[in-house]
Structures are given as C-alpha cells and as structure tokens.
Write an enzyme that holds these catalytic residues in place. Sequence first.
Site, mmCIF file in Angstrom:
data_model
loop_
_atom_site.group_PDB
_atom_site.id
_atom_site.type_symbol
_atom_site.label_atom_id
_atom_site.label_comp_id
_atom_site.label_asym_id
_atom_site.label_seq_id
_atom_site.Cartn_x
_atom_site.Cartn_y
_atom_site.Cartn_z
ATOM 1 N N GLU A 55 0.837 -1.197 0.000
ATOM 2 C CA GLU A 55 0.000 0.000 0.000
ATOM 3 C C GLU A 55 0.876 1.252 0.000
ATOM 4 O OE1 GLU A 55 -2.879 0.115 3.180
ATOM 5 O OE2 GLU A 55 -3.735 2.005 2.463
ATOM 6 N N ASN A 100 -6.753 1.464 2.582
ATOM 7 C CA ASN A 100 -7.491 2.719 2.707
ATOM 8 C C ASN A 100 -7.049 3.740 1.658
ATOM 9 O OD1 ASN A 100 -8.660 1.524 4.923
ATOM 10 N ND2 ASN A 100 -7.412 2.601 6.430
ATOM 11 N N ASN A 200 -12.042 -1.239 -1.229
ATOM 12 C CA ASN A 200 -11.424 -1.732 0.007
ATOM 13 C C ASN A 200 -12.242 -1.329 1.226
ATOM 14 O OD1 ASN A 200 -9.015 -2.618 1.741
ATOM 15 N ND2 ASN A 200 -9.258 -0.472 2.365
ATOM 16 N N GLU A 201 -12.582 -2.277 2.070
ATOM 17 C CA GLU A 201 -13.212 -2.024 3.376
ATOM 18 C C GLU A 201 -14.267 -0.920 3.323
ATOM 19 O OE1 GLU A 201 -10.232 -1.435 6.441
ATOM 20 O OE2 GLU A 201 -9.526 -3.498 6.282
ATOM 21 N N TYR A 271 -6.836 -8.467 11.669
ATOM 22 C CA TYR A 271 -5.566 -8.190 12.347
ATOM 23 C C TYR A 271 -5.700 -8.689 13.772
ATOM 24 C CZ TYR A 271 -4.467 -5.308 8.334
ATOM 25 O OH TYR A 271 -4.199 -4.879 7.058
ATOM 26 N N GLU A 318 -6.211 -9.178 3.582
ATOM 27 C CA GLU A 318 -5.367 -8.487 4.574
ATOM 28 C C GLU A 318 -5.394 -9.333 5.837
ATOM 29 O OE1 GLU A 318 -5.962 -4.300 5.400
ATOM 30 O OE2 GLU A 318 -6.468 -3.899 3.298
ATOM 31 N N GLN A 364 1.640 -6.125 5.665
ATOM 32 C CA GLN A 364 2.035 -5.825 4.308
ATOM 33 C C GLN A 364 3.448 -6.356 4.059
ATOM 34 O OE1 GLN A 364 1.063 -1.845 3.022
ATOM 35 N NE2 GLN A 364 -0.827 -1.777 4.235
HETATM 36 O O1 AHR Z 1 -3.045 -2.526 6.196
HETATM 37 C C1 AHR Z 1 -3.313 -1.321 6.828
HETATM 38 C C2 AHR Z 1 -4.780 -0.881 6.685
HETATM 39 O O2 AHR Z 1 -5.596 -1.780 7.373
HETATM 40 C C3 AHR Z 1 -5.335 -0.896 5.284
HETATM 41 O O3 AHR Z 1 -5.077 0.293 4.616
HETATM 42 C C4 AHR Z 1 -6.811 -1.038 5.515
HETATM 43 O O4 AHR Z 1 -7.449 -1.686 4.455
HETATM 44 C C5 AHR Z 1 -6.889 -1.806 6.819
HETATM 45 O O5 AHR Z 1 -7.791 -1.229 7.688
#
Ligand code: AHR
Length: 516
Positions: A55, A100, A200-201, A271, A318, A364
């Site tokens: 990203e 994002n 994305n999201e 995450y 992700e 990432q």
């Molecule tokens: O990977 C960091 C961020 O986490 C990304 O930009 C977003 O998609 C997620 O919330």
Amino acid sequence: MSNLITRTLGLIAVVGLLNPGAHIGNSQTPQARIKLDVDRTIGEVDRRLFGNFAEHLGRMIYGGVYEEGSPLSDKDGYRKDVMEAVRKLNVSILRWPGGNFASGYNWKDGIGPKDQRPVRAELAWNALESNRFGTDEFLRYCELIQAEPYICVNLGLGTIDDARHWVEYCNESRHTYWADQRRKNGREEPYKVTYWALGNEIDGPWQLGHKSADEYARFALEAAKAMRAVDRGVKLVASGSSNYGADWVGWNRTVLNTLRNTIDFIAIHTYISNRENDLERFLAWSQTIENYIDVTAGLIKQAQTGPNPRPIYIAYDEWNVWYRAFERERLEEVYNFEDALATGMIFNCFFRHANVVKMANLAQMVNVIAPIMTNKEGLFLQPTFFPIVEYGKQRGNTALDVWVSAPSYNIANRPPLRYLDVSATYNPRDRVIYLNVLNRSKDKDVSTRIENQEGEIGNHVAVWEMNHADLKATHAFGDDKKVRPVEREVMPSVKNNEFVYTFPAHSLTILRLGLK
Ligand code: AHR
C-alpha cells in the site's frame, strides 16, 4: 546472549543429525495423537494463499520497495536488496495500491512522465503522494518478482469510469485512448491484469466514500459490469466486511446476494493482537479467524442455492498481527518470536479451509506491518519472515483433514481449544506429507503419537522448528539471526506406521514425512 542462543541452536541442529533422539519421545503414553490419512482431503493449497500487499502508506513503497537515487536501487529506483528479500518470500500475488489509500486514489495521476505527475494530499493516511510510483512501476515490479498483480480500484471516492479506464489501460490490446496512453508510456503489450478488487473495506466508517451495504453492492455491481465489458477475463473480488464491531454478517450477506453472479471472491480482513500479553490467549485467535471463515463460507453457500451457481471463494486479502504501531509510528511494527508463532497459526487456519480460502495477502510486505524492514543502508528480516517462507513451500499440495486429540485449555467461556494447532498437506508427486504443528502452551511440551493410515512412513523425518526461550525476542538492523528456524533430520522408531514426537512448549514445527 543472542550469540549464545544462536550457537546453542546450531549445536542442537547438529546433535539432531547425529543423535536422532532429540524431540523424539519414548513415552509409553503420549498425551496427544495426530492421525494422518492422505485419502482424507480438504482441497488444494492454492498458490494465491501466499500473496502479499503493498500500500502507499508510510515507507512501504517510498523507502521500501522503491527509492530513487539510492545506491541500493537499480536505475529504475527499485531497491535491489529489498527485491532479493521479497523474492525469497516467493510472493504469488501482490495487492496494490491499498488499503485505505485506494479509496482516495486517482490512478491517472500516476502515469506518464514522472516529473509531470501531480503531488496530491493523501487523505487516508494524512500524507503527500508524489505519484512517482504508479501503475507502470507497480506492474513492472510484479514482473520482476514474478508475482501476479492484483489491483484494488477506488470504489470509495472514485467513479465507475475511473475503474473501467484502469482496466482498459492495463489490458486492452486494440488502439483505444487508454491503451494508447499505455503505449505512449512505453508499454506496447497489455499487462493482462486478471485480479481486481472492487474497493477496500467500504463497510468501515473510516473509509473515504464509506457506504451502506446496499449502496456498495449496487455500485460494485455496476462497476463490475463496466470492468467486465472492457475485459471479460477479469476476476473480481468484492469488499467483504472488516468491521466486526458492526453487522458484518449482514454486510457479507447483502454483498454476496447482490453480486452472486458477478464476483469470484469476497474479501475479508483480520488483524490479531496480544494486548493482554498472554501467549495462550493470543494463540487462541484461530477460533475467531475460523469463525469468520466458516460464517462467510456459509453465506457463500446460501447465495449459491440457485441453478448454475458461480463459484465464489474467500480472499483473506489483509491479515497479520497488528496492535503496537499505528499512524504516528507509520505502522512500523517490530515483530517478536510469538508473532512468528501466530503467523504459523494463521496459515494453519487457511490450510484447514483450503477448499474455500483461495487467496490470502499478508498485510504488508516492507516496513509497514511487514516481515522486511529497511533503512537507507540496508534491511533486516523480522522473525515472521521465516514461517512465511516455509509454509509457502506447501503451495499446490493437497490439504489433509487431520484428526487430532490433545490436551486443551479454555479462554473465557469459549469452546475448549487444543494446545496443538495442526494442519497437514500432501505432495503426491514426491509422496511427502507436511505436518504443521503449533504448540500453543507457554510451558508444556506435548508428546504426540503420529499415526499414518495410507502408505508407509519412512524413518527419516525432516524437521523445521522455530523456538526461542524469550517470547518477546525481536530483530534489529545488524542483529537478525537470533529468532530463526532450525532444521535437522531425525530418525524416529516407526512401528506399525506410527511414531512418537514431542512438540516443545511454544514452538512451531513442520515435519516432512516421506511415504515409502
Ligand atoms: O493494512 C493497513 C490498513 O488496514 C489498510 O489500509 C486497511 O485496508 C486496513 O484497515
């Protein structure tokens, strides 16, 4: 201290070769059992499970993979040392440009002569975007590291026209306006980008251009129609939920029901964290991840009840450990040994659902919540680098449905959780079973009887193991050798197609068992 550990581990490795008794239990009553059967299969371990994500965020691109004018970079600005490390990760598919970031990005700013590209205020991460790394730079990078490109279009603040023009720029072979812009920028042949994410999201209120499930699903449907009209071969990934505090199930249901005849994947993100500083609780995150997978897989099934259902898979596009470094720290997480254990655990979850999880992207790749960290002089590898490389060797294998019985523990009022977190895959060409075992216990070794059903296991077992006395051990520049895997060969006494092996407390082990 670190040297002592490295030397000790080295010694154990040699002893392992000379004395095959290391870690081979001789207990009459092992505490756990693992039953392997190559006839009990789940699905193919898709090569796309070993994807990654790049990203425009912090030092992921600029100062990470790309650093113009650095003595460490090639003439095009790609960091050569980083590329060498990335090649070792063997990234199968690379997602870009966000995240994002994607929801405010105008891809047209990032093409053409670099000095004429506009500098823009970047709103997702409160930065400046020079646009010196754009579509051509990304796609060239994918070619250099031999990764499949995966582009996330802007369905936040972007338009459907932007999305279809981007497909045209990348994939059109005829002389259209955007294909000719590509030619003008030095690329005659289409790039043939197959994988495209529809935003994305978008369920997250933090997202630029956040929408309700209905608004998103209708918009994505029209964007998909226009993108497919440009190239019928594209594979499309809908933005599933990442906002688990909200009605994530309702979001995924609406998206799947609206896009059931259009998409190839639905994306979900997770995450994980160890905020309580409790290893066994941390390594219980597999329950949550598997719940997200199982529920989403059920929603896919309910969306596919009509005639001629379109196959739809999960793209876990992700995933990572992330809880210490946020925007102020530019997301530069320093990973420790227990995070490497968690990395193995997450791959085990994906392997156990290999029939439905067909893509996954570590978030990432460099500097930003990443296994590779750079500065102007070089790089170091974080402890999480090593399980990624090792699990990646199982791509293309068949995931096996393993039966496990092991001592268990409870976290709050959740169902009991076995100390051993297990997955296995089989490579029929080489007739090798890979048995992946995480022992989540902070202090108990677990002696285990490994029983094989079909084909006879030989008595040479290759062992890959990550273990360290200090759960919090980390790496740094000039000091990235201490939390590394040890490899050895052991010769268990195999009787009746079974043997006993002891998985040490807080360790991640991959056993390679050859079938005769
Ligand atoms: O990977 C960091 C961020 O986490 C990304 O930009 C977003 O998609 C997620 O919330």
